[in-house]
Scaffold this motif. Structure first.
Motif, PDB file in Angstrom:
ATOM      1  N   LEU A 114       0.831  -1.177  -0.071  1.00 30.76           N
ATOM      2  CA  LEU A 114       0.047   0.096   0.149  1.00 30.76           C
ATOM      3  C   LEU A 114       1.068   1.165   0.082  1.00 30.76           C
ATOM      4  CD1 LEU A 114      -2.585  -0.973   2.806  1.00 30.76           C
ATOM      5  CD2 LEU A 114      -2.646  -1.559   0.319  1.00 30.76           C
ATOM      6  N   THR A 115       0.279   2.434  -0.373  1.00 27.40           N
ATOM      7  CA  THR A 115       1.035   3.897  -0.255  1.00 27.40           C
ATOM      8  C   THR A 115       0.880   4.056   1.094  1.00 27.40           C
ATOM      9  OG1 THR A 115      -1.042   4.707  -0.706  1.00 27.40           O
ATOM     10  CG2 THR A 115       0.147   4.289  -2.394  1.00 27.40           C
ATOM     11  N   ALA A 116       1.932   4.845   1.618  1.00 27.88           N
ATOM     12  CA  ALA A 116       1.811   5.215   2.859  1.00 27.88           C
ATOM     13  C   ALA A 116       0.727   5.905   3.418  1.00 27.88           C
ATOM     14  CB  ALA A 116       3.294   6.444   3.240  1.00 27.88           C
ATOM     15  N   GLU A 117       0.192   6.799   2.526  1.00 27.74           N
ATOM     16  CA  GLU A 117      -0.866   7.411   2.894  1.00 27.74           C
ATOM     17  C   GLU A 117      -2.280   6.431   3.220  1.00 27.74           C
ATOM     18  OE1 GLU A 117      -4.311  10.695   1.048  1.00 27.74           O
ATOM     19  OE2 GLU A 117      -2.578   9.955  -0.110  1.00 27.74           O
ATOM     20  N   LEU A 118      -2.387   5.410   2.346  1.00 27.41           N
ATOM     21  CA  LEU A 118      -3.476   4.512   2.403  1.00 27.41           C
ATOM     22  C   LEU A 118      -3.078   3.714   3.839  1.00 27.41           C
ATOM     23  CD1 LEU A 118      -5.955   2.999   1.865  1.00 27.41           C
ATOM     24  CD2 LEU A 118      -4.752   1.771   0.106  1.00 27.41           C
ATOM     25  N   PHE A 119      -1.861   3.305   4.025  1.00 29.98           N
ATOM     26  CA  PHE A 119      -1.722   2.509   5.007  1.00 29.98           C
ATOM     27  C   PHE A 119      -2.081   3.340   6.526  1.00 29.98           C
ATOM     28  CE2 PHE A 119       0.644   0.497   8.576  1.00 29.98           C
ATOM     29  CZ  PHE A 119       0.622  -0.753   8.223  1.00 29.98           C
ATOM     30  N   SER A 120      -1.462   4.717   6.490  1.00 30.02           N
ATOM     31  CA  SER A 120      -1.876   5.578   7.542  1.00 30.02           C
ATOM     32  C   SER A 120      -3.107   5.667   7.832  1.00 30.02           C
ATOM     33  CB  SER A 120      -1.163   6.532   7.443  1.00 30.02           C
ATOM     34  OG  SER A 120       0.306   6.662   7.195  1.00 30.02           O
ATOM     35  N   ARG A 121      -4.037   5.631   6.870  1.00 35.28           N
ATOM     36  CA  ARG A 121      -5.553   5.759   7.060  1.00 35.28           C
ATOM     37  C   ARG A 121      -6.191   4.723   7.468  1.00 35.28           C
ATOM     38  NH1 ARG A 121      -6.002   7.927   1.612  1.00 35.28           N
ATOM     39  NH2 ARG A 121      -7.589   6.159   1.116  1.00 35.28           N
ATOM     40  N   LEU A 122      -5.768   3.445   7.202  1.00 36.75           N
ATOM     41  CA  LEU A 122      -6.177   1.957   7.720  1.00 36.75           C
ATOM     42  C   LEU A 122      -5.720   1.619   9.062  1.00 36.75           C
ATOM     43  CD1 LEU A 122      -5.815  -0.128   4.568  1.00 36.75           C
ATOM     44  CD2 LEU A 122      -7.686   0.993   5.571  1.00 36.75           C
ATOM     45  N   SER A 123      -4.329   2.432   9.341  1.00 41.38           N
ATOM     46  CA  SER A 123      -3.942   2.130  10.784  1.00 41.38           C
ATOM     47  C   SER A 123      -4.703   2.581  11.999  1.00 41.38           C
ATOM     48  CB  SER A 123      -2.327   2.460  10.793  1.00 41.38           C
ATOM     49  OG  SER A 123      -1.923   2.366  12.027  1.00 41.38           O
ATOM     50  N   GLY A 124      -4.415   2.004  12.937  1.00 42.91           N
ATOM     51  CA  GLY A 124      -5.063   2.171  14.222  1.00 42.91           C
ATOM     52  C   GLY A 124      -4.055   2.978  15.093  1.00 42.91           C
ATOM     53  N   ARG A 125      -2.908   3.314  14.564  1.00 40.37           N
ATOM     54  CA  ARG A 125      -1.875   3.820  15.348  1.00 40.37           C
ATOM     55  C   ARG A 125      -1.289   5.241  14.977  1.00 40.37           C
ATOM     56  NH1 ARG A 125       2.266  -1.091  16.921  1.00 40.37           N
ATOM     57  NH2 ARG A 125       0.860  -2.601  17.452  1.00 40.37           N
ATOM     58  N   ASP A 126      -0.676   6.191  15.409  1.00 43.07           N
ATOM     59  CA  ASP A 126      -0.181   7.281  15.419  1.00 43.07           C
ATOM     60  C   ASP A 126       1.385   6.777  14.966  1.00 43.07           C
ATOM     61  OD1 ASP A 126      -2.141   8.813  16.037  1.00 43.07           O
ATOM     62  OD2 ASP A 126      -1.556   9.033  18.148  1.00 43.07           O
ATOM     63  N   GLY A 127       1.776   7.482  13.824  1.00 41.29           N
ATOM     64  CA  GLY A 127       3.160   6.982  13.525  1.00 41.29           C
ATOM     65  C   GLY A 127       3.282   5.493  13.062  1.00 41.29           C
ATOM     66  N   PRO A 128       2.323   4.981  12.181  1.00 39.80           N
ATOM     67  CA  PRO A 128       2.481   3.662  11.851  1.00 39.80           C
ATOM     68  C   PRO A 128       3.868   3.160  11.191  1.00 39.80           C
ATOM     69  CG  PRO A 128       1.169   4.719  10.274  1.00 39.80           C
ATOM     70  CD  PRO A 128       1.400   5.743  11.364  1.00 39.80           C
ATOM     71  N   SER A 129       4.202   1.668  11.523  1.00 44.37           N
ATOM     72  CA  SER A 129       5.650   1.407  11.148  1.00 44.37           C
ATOM     73  C   SER A 129       5.462   0.949   9.657  1.00 44.37           C
ATOM     74  CB  SER A 129       5.848   0.457  11.888  1.00 44.37           C
ATOM     75  OG  SER A 129       4.904  -0.845  11.812  1.00 44.37           O
TER      76      SER A 129
END
Length: 251
Positions: free
Chosen positions: A66-81
């Motif tokens: 995934l793109t960083a933007e999409l992963f960040s939207r799906l993630s439940g964390r701040d600053g996803p790895s």
């Protein structure tokens, strides 16, 4: 990923989401059944986890990039790895547990806080416990909060679910496992308890503790003495103290 944040969906699909390099790596090392690795290469960068993902992909594990933007939207964390996994849920039966002569087992009765459940699983793993038994309608150990708090120990420690404490006590009695209930109402301080056999530590819910019949049915009931103004401890902290004492005595 986002739909698996719902408990009903997790149960229906028999899967959960694990996020973070450490927890995903532990799932891989524990040979958990991984349905797909979800990766954002721009976030993951050149970390050793990227090589692990490539190795898993060569071994046949599906990888979704995934793109960083999409992963960040799906993630439940701040600053996803940039690394997550969809993993099959895994539950054992009481009879599957290997309780040796020096074994310790933790039973949680209707513990409602998923952070406490995950932290207790992690603590039990650290002390070499034989497993964790979850009784009744408590927090889901596969929820995002519990998975995060367990830091991957969810995959290296057997988990059992039972509908009632009766089943756990009946198994312990048949297996000659000592049962130690914990309660602020108990008369025996933890330091005075004598633990000489494999032991099942029984902890109650944060709000109401253990039912009276569980205290009377246990081999022993103990309390942690409180010396300051605080009238109680966080449940996960109490579990850690009792696990330390149990493993100290049982060696």
């Amino acid at each position: 990923m986002r739909s698996l944040a719902d408990r009903r969906y997790r149960r229906r699909e028999g899967a959960l989401v694990v996020e973070g390099i450490g927890p995903v790596w532990q799932a891989v090392e524990s040979e958990a059944q991984i349905e797909v690795l979800v990766v954002a290469p721009d976030l993951l960068g050149g970390s050793p986890a990227a090589a692990m993902v490539a190795e898993q992909e060569r071994a046949g594990t599906p990888v979704a990039r995934l793109t960083a933007e999409l992963f960040s939207r799906l993630s439940g964390r701040d600053g996803p790895s940039g690394l997550a996994a969809v993993v099959r849920r895994r539950l054992c039966r009481l009879d599957d547990l290997d309780v040796t002569d020096s074994g310790v087992l933790v039973t949680l009765h209707e513990v409602a806080n998923p952070g406490n459940v995950g932290t207790i699983i992690r603590t039990a793993d650290a002390f070499g416990a034989a497993g964790v038994v979850l009784v009744g309608d408590g927090a889901d150990p596969f929820s995002p909060q519990a998975v995060k708090a367990s830091m991957g120990s969810l995959f290296s420690l057997p988990l059992v679910h039972e509908s009632s404490l009766d089943a756990a006590f009946e198994w312990a009695e048949a297996a000659n496992v000592m049962t130690v209930a914990t309660s602020a109402r108990a008369g025996t301080p933890l330091a005075d308890a004598v633990l000489s056999t494999p032991v099942m530590i029984v902890l109650g819910s944060e709000r109401t503790g253990l039912p009276t019949d569980a205290l009377s049915r246990s081999t022993s009931a103990v309390r942690i003495p409180m010396l300051g103004r605080a009238s109680s401890l966080n449940l996960a902290v109490a579990a850690g103290i009792i696990l330390y004492e149990a493993t100290r005595q049982l060696g």
